[in-house]
Motif scaffolding. Structure first.
Motif, mmCIF file in Angstrom:
data_model
loop_
_atom_site.group_PDB
_atom_site.id
_atom_site.type_symbol
_atom_site.label_atom_id
_atom_site.label_comp_id
_atom_site.label_asym_id
_atom_site.label_seq_id
_atom_site.Cartn_x
_atom_site.Cartn_y
_atom_site.Cartn_z
ATOM 1 N N ARG A 36 0.819 -1.214 0.000
ATOM 2 C CA ARG A 36 0.000 0.000 0.000
ATOM 3 C C ARG A 36 0.853 1.266 0.000
ATOM 4 N N ARG A 54 -10.222 -3.817 -4.594
ATOM 5 C CA ARG A 54 -11.038 -2.663 -4.263
ATOM 6 C C ARG A 54 -10.114 -1.541 -3.827
ATOM 7 N N ASP A 56 -9.384 1.296 -1.017
ATOM 8 C CA ASP A 56 -9.658 1.614 0.379
ATOM 9 C C ASP A 56 -8.788 2.816 0.737
ATOM 10 N N ASN A 57 -9.425 3.963 1.006
ATOM 11 C CA ASN A 57 -8.693 5.207 1.269
ATOM 12 C C ASN A 57 -7.711 5.539 0.150
ATOM 13 N N ARG A 59 -6.177 3.568 -1.950
ATOM 14 C CA ARG A 59 -5.133 2.567 -2.229
ATOM 15 C C ARG A 59 -5.793 1.212 -2.481
ATOM 16 N N ARG A 61 -6.541 -2.739 -2.366
ATOM 17 C CA ARG A 61 -6.577 -3.767 -1.335
ATOM 18 C C ARG A 61 -7.311 -4.967 -1.937
#
Length: 100
Positions: A36, A54, A56-57, A59, A61
């Motif tokens: 990440r 996907r 997430d924030n 980044r 994942r």
């Protein structure tokens, strides 16, 4: 006039032979790892392996870390511009992608 006769094309492979899958595809489960810190959040992996990745924030994942073999996962690792995705054989740890 007689009808034209069909000419024989290239010989077909024997029917008792079935193609064997590529070794990486026939392997057991795969582990998806994302660095990440290296991920730039481009989303290319989502376009390539939407079922498995996907954001997430901002980044990447993995949806699940261990998955059944799916070429879209190795394609995502191979096309990641930051080389942030690694796919390994879950049993042996062998790197399957990205191709070095």
């Amino acid at each position: 006039m007689s009808e034209p006769r069909a000419t024989a094309g290239p010989e077909a492979p024997p029917r008792d032979r079935t193609p064997t899958p590529e070794p990486a595809v026939s392997a057991g489960r795969w582990r998806i790892e994302v660095n990440r810190n290296a991920c730039a959040g481009t989303g290319i992996c989502l376009g390539t392996a939407a079922r498995h990745m996907r954001l997430d924030n901002g980044r990447a994942r993995p949806v699940e870390e261990v998955v059944d073999p799916d070429l879209s996962v190795t394609d995502a690792a191979d096309t990641c511009p930051m080389e942030a995705i690694t796919v390994r054989d879950a049993a042996t740890g062998e790197i399957l992608a990205p191709k070095l």
